[in-house]
Design a protein around this motif. Structure first.
Motif, mmCIF file in Angstrom:
data_model
loop_
_atom_site.group_PDB
_atom_site.id
_atom_site.type_symbol
_atom_site.label_atom_id
_atom_site.label_comp_id
_atom_site.label_asym_id
_atom_site.label_seq_id
_atom_site.Cartn_x
_atom_site.Cartn_y
_atom_site.Cartn_z
ATOM 1 N N ALA A 229 45.148 38.629 34.418
ATOM 2 C CA ALA A 229 43.992 39.456 34.788
ATOM 3 C C ALA A 229 42.917 38.552 35.364
ATOM 4 O O ALA A 229 42.986 37.322 35.285
ATOM 5 N N VAL A 230 41.922 39.201 35.965
ATOM 6 C CA VAL A 230 40.676 38.550 36.351
ATOM 7 C C VAL A 230 39.569 39.373 35.717
ATOM 8 O O VAL A 230 39.631 40.611 35.710
ATOM 9 N N ALA A 231 38.530 38.696 35.170
ATOM 10 C CA ALA A 231 37.479 39.421 34.445
ATOM 11 C C ALA A 231 36.118 39.206 35.087
ATOM 12 O O ALA A 231 35.830 38.140 35.646
ATOM 13 N N GLU A 255 51.086 41.307 40.290
ATOM 14 C CA GLU A 255 49.927 42.183 40.338
ATOM 15 C C GLU A 255 49.146 42.061 39.024
ATOM 16 O O GLU A 255 49.729 42.195 37.941
ATOM 17 N N ILE A 256 47.847 41.823 39.126
ATOM 18 C CA ILE A 256 47.018 41.670 37.935
ATOM 19 C C ILE A 256 45.749 42.499 38.089
ATOM 20 O O ILE A 256 45.230 42.645 39.207
ATOM 21 N N PRO A 257 45.217 43.055 36.999
ATOM 22 C CA PRO A 257 44.045 43.927 37.104
ATOM 23 C C PRO A 257 42.732 43.158 37.053
ATOM 24 O O PRO A 257 42.675 42.009 36.589
ATOM 25 N N VAL A 258 41.688 43.813 37.509
ATOM 26 C CA VAL A 258 40.314 43.328 37.294
ATOM 27 C C VAL A 258 39.785 44.083 36.079
ATOM 28 O O VAL A 258 39.770 45.320 36.062
ATOM 29 N N VAL A 259 39.351 43.341 35.037
ATOM 30 C CA VAL A 259 38.838 43.965 33.812
ATOM 31 C C VAL A 259 37.378 43.568 33.623
ATOM 32 O O VAL A 259 36.914 42.535 34.140
#
Length: 874
Positions: A229-231, A255-259
């Motif tokens: 993820a990226v925060a 694929e990684i989410p933005v949290v």
């Protein structure tokens, strides 16, 4: 054991014989005694891999001083010795020895490896004991313990099971500190931070939908292989519209989410942070909050594992170089910013620590830390110096759960078994053979061992028999004092406090005395790389244990580092020689005489003065030791023996010893013996060997100084009036001697003294002292004198006059002084010429210029002093 003293003191001849005498006498052994108060110290157990260094020598000397002092005070004083198995360090030594043989742990198996480990312990474990004995420590060797012995092992297992049953020990996957070199976990307290050069690599992470990218910075680009993820911060207006969007991890394609998470500092850098849950403790917590995947991309040796894709098999640094190169080639690398940052390293091998997720055993710390904090705040445990409390509170209040499992074979094996049939975990006090859940018999024990500090944390009570209810535990626990370096306040001190409170309901000790480090003469930490380490055994062989001990404690203060130098240890040896020679003088003067070790019925003024001085010294030394002021106590003992007793009282005693009055001579002998034997008792905890040897040679009561009563203040030995009189006389004598020295008057040139004072009786009573020590033919005492051409010495209660014509030949003295003045003037002129020379001032090193300037100042002062002397001769 009465002996004559050799002409010169030879520590090598004395020390082994005296130590053997103490051992055979059983003087170090302690037993519970309801008639005595207990006093207990447990030794910080040295590692079996180590050897005595100066830090050990100081630590053990301080403990020995306390133990000997309390023993002489009548306590049942127990000092428990022992050693630590030191799992990481010992296993590393054995593995290295095996490597030279061409074999590995895996090849020989666990049982064969442990046989080697115990053989190593048998060979090297006793080495440090022998070195401690050389130092003169009075440990109760009959009670020596080892952290892997049967009793300590029983205590370790009992504590593990108790904590597990209370839910305070658990097994789970969490971020741990991993040493790729030692191939084991280490606790937070064992990570040392070193400032190193590094970089911030600024990298673009593109959005999946092609709408742009996020820029972030990392100091460890290789860990992006484990990003999930990226925060951003939830209140960061710049990024509120992108939370929940998907990014494509560069080079990897995942694929990684933005949290959004409050962990992110929105004002730091770009306010965007990559999240790698498997390789950062903070990221791990973010990952738990957002249910992120945990991808471990690192092998035990720090290389990239199969989760690293095409980078698998590369070392961490190799992967970093390759990844940075490809980020740049593919347009993801924005910039590289050089920085200096703190990097965690292993306290044992100094390799860079790699945070990584791992299934380990942990102790839940929050419930244990609170009572331990309260114990120090409420003064149940007192820290000396008090400033150490701040360090303790800071660590304990921010403590994380303690990872206690180690991937080693040498140590206490974790008492947990796993059922191969149903997967049940069994934690038990005795080895199980049946699964309590399914009844199966296919159980295997956890391969890991416990952190060395887990067993060390139990040391103050496990060495006394806990968990059994023993007489020793009932009588000697809690212990009284812990003496240790400030550098293990986290490793050991804190863990002993919370472990003892949890298991026994008691604090482990009432006082912790923190001493500093021993540094070299330039103030540098001793290390192999600097080549400035000192082997204390070599110092003992050259100068004696007493000289080393006295050097290590003279001038120390709680919590502060001290400096070691050969000059200091030589001074301590000179002090030992001074005591030896004074004792030989006493022995020569009592030879063939019946001299009881008792004070005479009649005492002179000087007798009462030395007794009063000794009495005050006894009170002050006891007070100093109660306050752990070791350095102050040592200096007072030195000054009393060297100055007051040797340089003053012994010299004054010669008046009676060499006189015709046998009764007066006998008085002096008795006082000399009485004061010397009791001063040796005061000094004994500090310098045990020489004091025991001399005490045995002098008239004494009892079989050993180590068991003699420690002197204390006695109101019957207070003679303040006589002490004041002697101080007045001594001040005048010092003044006369100093003035004669300044004027280079030979001792053979004796003169009359004229003393103007209101204390006429006092100074008349000291006439013989003036004659012997102030080179006087006679004294005249009156309220005042009118004398022309006299030298005057002024004290607080007298003016002392010496007729100049009696003191020096004026013309000869003028000639000498003029010659000295001319020499000083020439030197001063040369120095001034250099200082006024522009070429010299610009080219000479600053240190050289400073030296010339200082020399000029000294010569100027010398010229002024000579001129004053010439003026007095007019």
């Amino acid at each position: 054991m009465s002996r004559q003293l050799a002409k010169t003191y030879n520590p090598g001849e004395v020390e082994d014989r005296i130590y053997d005498f103490w051992i055979k006498g059983g003087y170090f052994h302690a037993e519970p005694d309801p008639k005595k108060k207990p006093y207990t110290i447990v030794i910080p157990p040295p590692n079996i891999t180590g050897q005595l260094h100066l830090g050990h020598a100081m630590d053990e000397t301080l403990q020995d001083i306390l133990t000997r002092w309390r023993r002489m005070q009548g306590y049942s004083a127990l000092w428990v010795p022992g050693t630590d198995h030191a799992s990481i360090a010992t296993e590393a030594k054995i593995v290295e020895a095996m490597r030279k043989e061409g074999v590995t742990k895996v090849q020989i198996g666990r049982d064969a490896f442990l046989k080697r480990a115990w053989a190593w312990k048998d060979k090297f474990g006793g080495r440090i004991d022998q070195q401690l004995r050389k130092l003169g420590v009075s440990c109760d060797w009959q009670r020596e313990r080892f952290t892997l012995d049967e009793g300590c092992s029983k205590a370790v297992r009992e504590v593990f099971v108790r904590l597990y049953e209370k839910g305070l020990i658990y097994r789970g996957e969490r971020i741990i500190n991993w040493c790729p070199h030692c191939k084991t976990t280490i606790s937070d307290a064992e990570v040392e931070f070193e400032e190193k050069d590094g970089s911030f690599w600024h990298v673009r992470y593109p959005f999946k939908d092609g709408s742009g990218y996020l820029e972030l910075a990392t100091t460890r680009p290789e860990t992006m292989l484990g990003d999930t993820a990226v925060a951003v911060h939830p209140d960061d207006e710049r990024y509120k519209d992108i939370v929940g969007k998907t990014l494509i991890l560069p080079l990897v394609g995942r694929e990684i989410p933005v949290v959004a998470d409050e962990y992110v500092e929105k004002d730091f850098g770009t306010g965007v942070v990559k999240i790698t849950p498997a390789h950062d403790p903070n990221d791990f917590e973010v990952g738990r909050r957002h249910h992120l995947e945990v991808i471990n991309m690192m092998n035990e040796d720090g290389s990239i594992n199969e989760n690293g894709g095409k980078y698998a098999g590369l070392s961490g640094m190799e992967a970093r170089k390759q990844i940075v190169k490809e980020l740049d080639e593919q347009g993801y690398l924005v910039s590289i910013e050089p920085i200096k940052h703190n990097v965690g390293t292993c306290y044992r091998c100094h390799s860079t620590i790699e945070p990584r997720v791992s299934k380990q055993w942990f102790v839940k710390m929050e419930p244990l830390a609170k009572p331990a904090i309260d114990a120090v705040r409420s003064d149940k445990v007192r820290f000396i110096p008090e400033r150490m409390e701040k360090i303790y509170y800071n660590w304990m209040e921010n403590i994380r759960d303690w990872c206690i499992s180690r991937q080693l074979w040498w140590g206490h094996r974790i008492p947990a078994w796993y059922c191969d049939d149903c997967g049940e975990t069994v934690v038990a006090r005795t080895d199980p053979d049946t699964c309590p859940k399914c009844g199966g018999h296919h159980l295997h024990q956890d391969e890991d061992t416990l952190d060395t500090w887990f067993s060390s944390a139990l040391w103050p009570f496990s060495v006394l028999g806990w968990p059994d209810k023993t007489k020793d535990l009932d009588y000697y626990f809690p212990t009284n004092t812990l003496v240790t370096g400030y550098d293990i306040i986290f490793f050991w001190v804190a863990r002993m406090i919370f472990s003892s409170l949890e298991q026994t309901g008691e604090v482990p000790f009432h006082t912790v005395f923190f001493h500093g480090l021993v540094r070299d003469s330039q103030g540098r930490k001793m290390s192999k790389s600097l080549g400035n380490g000192i082997d204390p055994i070599k110092v003992i062989d050259q100068y004696g244990a007493d000289a080393l001990r006295f050097t290590l404690i003279t001038g120390i203060s709680p919590g502060n580092d001290t400096r070691y130098s050969d000059e200091r240890v030589q001074a301590s040896r000179n002090f030992a020689n001074k005591i030896w020679n004074a004792s030989r003088f006493i022995l020569m003067n009592i030879e063939g005489k019946n001299v009881p070790n008792a004070l005479p019925d009649t005492l002179t003024m000087e007798d009462k003065w030395i007794l009063d001085s000794f009495n005050r010294l006894a009170q002050e030394i006891n007070d100093n030791l109660e306050k752990f002021e070791f350095g102050i106590a040592a200096q007072k003992l030195h000054d009393f023996l060297w100055d007051e007793f040797c340089d003053w009282y012994i010299e004054i005693s010669k008046i009676r010893l060499q006189g015709s009055d046998e009764a007066a001579a006998q008085q002096a002998r008795q006082v000399l013996v009485w004061v010397m034997t009791r001063t040796l008792a005061l000094l004994h905890p500090f310098m045990p060997y020489i004091t025991e040897e001399i005490w045995q040679a002098l008239p004494h009561t009892g079989e050993a100084l180590i068991m003699a009563p420690y002197p204390a203040y006695d109101a019957q030995l207070a003679f303040p009036e006589e002490a004041d009189k002697m101080e007045s006389i001594m001040a005048a004598v010092r003044g006369v001697r100093n003035r004669r020295s300044e004027m280079n008057v030979a001792p053979s040139r004796k003169t009359a003294l004229y003393i103007a004072t209101e204390k006429q009786d006092t100074f008349r009573s000291g006439e013989e002292i003036f004659k012997r020590l102030a080179y006087t033919t006679e004294i005249q005492v009156a309220p005042s004198f009118t004398l022309d051409g006299a030298v005057t010495i002024v004290t607080s209660d007298a003016k002392v006059y010496i007729q100049m014509n009696e003191l020096v030949d004026k013309e000869a003295e003028k000639k000498r002084l003029n010659k000295e003045l001319a020499s000083a003037q020439k030197g001063y002129q040369n120095a001034q010429a250099k200082l006024q020379n522009e070429k010299f001032m610009t080219k000479a090193p600053e240190k050289v210029v400073a030296g010339v300037r200082a020399n000029a100042q000294k010569l100027k002062e010398r010229m002024d002093l000579i001129s004053s002397s010439l003026e007095a001769l007019k």
